[in-house]
Scaffold this motif. Structure first.
Motif, PDB file in Angstrom:
ATOM      1  N   VAL A  43       0.866  -1.170   0.000  1.00 37.37           N
ATOM      2  CA  VAL A  43       0.000   0.000   0.000  1.00 37.37           C
ATOM      3  C   VAL A  43       0.906   1.224   0.000  1.00 37.37           C
ATOM      4  O   VAL A  43       1.682   1.432   0.916  1.00 37.37           O
ATOM      5  CB  VAL A  43      -0.922   0.005   1.237  1.00 37.37           C
ATOM      6  N   ALA A  44       0.809   2.014  -1.048  1.00 39.23           N
ATOM      7  CA  ALA A  44       1.660   3.200  -1.168  1.00 39.23           C
ATOM      8  C   ALA A  44       1.046   4.391  -0.447  1.00 39.23           C
ATOM      9  O   ALA A  44       1.753   5.233   0.096  1.00 39.23           O
ATOM     10  CB  ALA A  44       1.887   3.534  -2.632  1.00 39.23           C
ATOM     11  N   GLU A  45      -0.295   4.475  -0.446  1.00 44.06           N
ATOM     12  CA  GLU A  45      -0.967   5.580   0.227  1.00 44.06           C
ATOM     13  C   GLU A  45      -2.432   5.221   0.419  1.00 44.06           C
ATOM     14  O   GLU A  45      -2.960   4.354  -0.257  1.00 44.06           O
ATOM     15  CB  GLU A  45      -0.841   6.877  -0.561  1.00 44.06           C
ATOM     16  N   LEU A  46      -3.057   5.900   1.366  1.00 41.40           N
ATOM     17  CA  LEU A  46      -4.498   5.766   1.546  1.00 41.40           C
ATOM     18  C   LEU A  46      -5.049   7.001   2.237  1.00 41.40           C
ATOM     19  O   LEU A  46      -4.314   7.793   2.799  1.00 41.40           O
ATOM     20  CB  LEU A  46      -4.893   4.496   2.293  1.00 41.40           C
ATOM     21  N   PHE A  47      -6.373   7.153   2.122  1.00 39.95           N
ATOM     22  CA  PHE A  47      -7.015   8.318   2.714  1.00 39.95           C
ATOM     23  C   PHE A  47      -6.993   8.224   4.227  1.00 39.95           C
ATOM     24  O   PHE A  47      -7.128   7.148   4.798  1.00 39.95           O
ATOM     25  CB  PHE A  47      -8.477   8.439   2.256  1.00 39.95           C
ATOM     26  N   ARG A  48      -6.860   9.362   4.879  1.00 41.96           N
ATOM     27  CA  ARG A  48      -6.972   9.418   6.339  1.00 41.96           C
ATOM     28  C   ARG A  48      -8.448   9.561   6.697  1.00 41.96           C
ATOM     29  O   ARG A  48      -9.186  10.291   6.043  1.00 41.96           O
ATOM     30  CB  ARG A  48      -6.225  10.631   6.889  1.00 41.96           C
ATOM     31  N   THR A  49      -8.854   8.850   7.735  1.00 41.73           N
ATOM     32  CA  THR A  49     -10.220   8.951   8.235  1.00 41.73           C
ATOM     33  C   THR A  49     -10.146   9.155   9.738  1.00 41.73           C
ATOM     34  O   THR A  49      -9.567   8.342  10.447  1.00 41.73           O
ATOM     35  CB  THR A  49     -11.026   7.669   7.908  1.00 41.73           C
ATOM     36  N   ALA A  63      -2.496   9.560   3.737  1.00 39.45           N
ATOM     37  CA  ALA A  63      -1.382   8.978   4.483  1.00 39.45           C
ATOM     38  C   ALA A  63      -0.455   8.324   3.462  1.00 39.45           C
ATOM     39  O   ALA A  63      -0.889   7.482   2.683  1.00 39.45           O
ATOM     40  CB  ALA A  63      -1.906   7.944   5.467  1.00 39.45           C
ATOM     41  N   SER A  64       0.816   8.704   3.479  1.00 37.02           N
ATOM     42  CA  SER A  64       1.725   8.137   2.481  1.00 37.02           C
ATOM     43  C   SER A  64       3.020   7.587   3.090  1.00 37.02           C
ATOM     44  O   SER A  64       3.725   6.838   2.428  1.00 37.02           O
ATOM     45  CB  SER A  64       2.064   9.170   1.411  1.00 37.02           C
ATOM     46  N   THR A  65       3.327   7.927   4.336  1.00 33.47           N
ATOM     47  CA  THR A  65       4.520   7.354   4.964  1.00 33.47           C
ATOM     48  C   THR A  65       4.137   6.024   5.604  1.00 33.47           C
ATOM     49  O   THR A  65       2.976   5.804   5.955  1.00 33.47           O
ATOM     50  CB  THR A  65       5.098   8.294   6.044  1.00 33.47           C
ATOM     51  N   ASP A  66       5.107   5.147   5.758  1.00 31.84           N
ATOM     52  CA  ASP A  66       4.834   3.840   6.362  1.00 31.84           C
ATOM     53  C   ASP A  66       4.186   3.987   7.733  1.00 31.84           C
ATOM     54  O   ASP A  66       3.216   3.297   8.055  1.00 31.84           O
ATOM     55  CB  ASP A  66       6.119   3.021   6.486  1.00 31.84           C
ATOM     56  N   GLN A  67       4.725   4.892   8.534  1.00 32.91           N
ATOM     57  CA  GLN A  67       4.204   5.099   9.892  1.00 32.91           C
ATOM     58  C   GLN A  67       2.750   5.582   9.857  1.00 32.91           C
ATOM     59  O   GLN A  67       1.903   5.105  10.603  1.00 32.91           O
ATOM     60  CB  GLN A  67       5.088   6.120  10.631  1.00 32.91           C
ATOM     61  N   ASP A  68       2.467   6.509   8.986  1.00 31.21           N
ATOM     62  CA  ASP A  68       1.112   7.063   8.878  1.00 31.21           C
ATOM     63  C   ASP A  68       0.123   6.016   8.342  1.00 31.21           C
ATOM     64  O   ASP A  68      -1.008   5.916   8.804  1.00 31.21           O
ATOM     65  CB  ASP A  68       1.127   8.290   7.969  1.00 31.21           C
TER      66      ASP A  68
END
Length: 136
Positions: A43-49, A63-68
């Motif tokens: 998963v490279a990125e996903l929406f924050r909810t 969210a695009s960083t591994d931690q996020d």
């Protein structure tokens, strides 16, 4: 019956039919080799909810960083497996009253979910798919 069919079928048609069957078999074998055995994706990125009880997201809040990304996954699964207020559905209750589950089905549904079942479900998700809420 097969001998009768052969005697009625012209040799040319039978020959073409056999060739078509061979080509079909070869095509299936060829494409089976190209099919990936396991498809793994990151998963490279996903929406924050912020609130999974009322999921809404902005296309600009990603969210695009591994931690996020880990934080977003964790938040979703904590919400998913947390206790929630039951929403009564009269149609479902009526159906279950009229046609109750068998003891075997009840044990399966009320039992613990095994790690093997979880892995099987995850591996069964198609490429480009993910667990989560869908838009109505």
């Amino acid at each position: 019956a097969l001998a009768e069919t052969r005697s009625k079928t012209p040799l040319k048609d039978l020959s073409l039919y056999r060739q078509l069957r061979r080509e079909d078999l070869h095509s299936k074998e060829f494409f089976a080799q190209l099919k990936p055995r396991r498809w793994k994706a990151n998963v490279a990125e996903l929406f924050r909810t912020k609130n999974w009880d009322q999921p809404a997201h902005s296309e600009h809040d990603i969210a695009s960083t591994d931690q996020d990304i880990k934080r977003q996954f964790r938040g979703y699964y904590v919400w998913l497996y947390s206790e929630k207020k039951t929403q009564r559905v009269p149609e479902l209750e009526n159906t279950l009253t009229e046609r109750p589950l068998s003891d075997l089905d009840r044990r399966r549904l009320e039992g613990r979910i095994r790690a093997e079942e979880t892995l099987q479900a995850i591996r069964g998700i198609g490429p480009g798919k993910s667990a989560g809420l869908t838009d109505p």
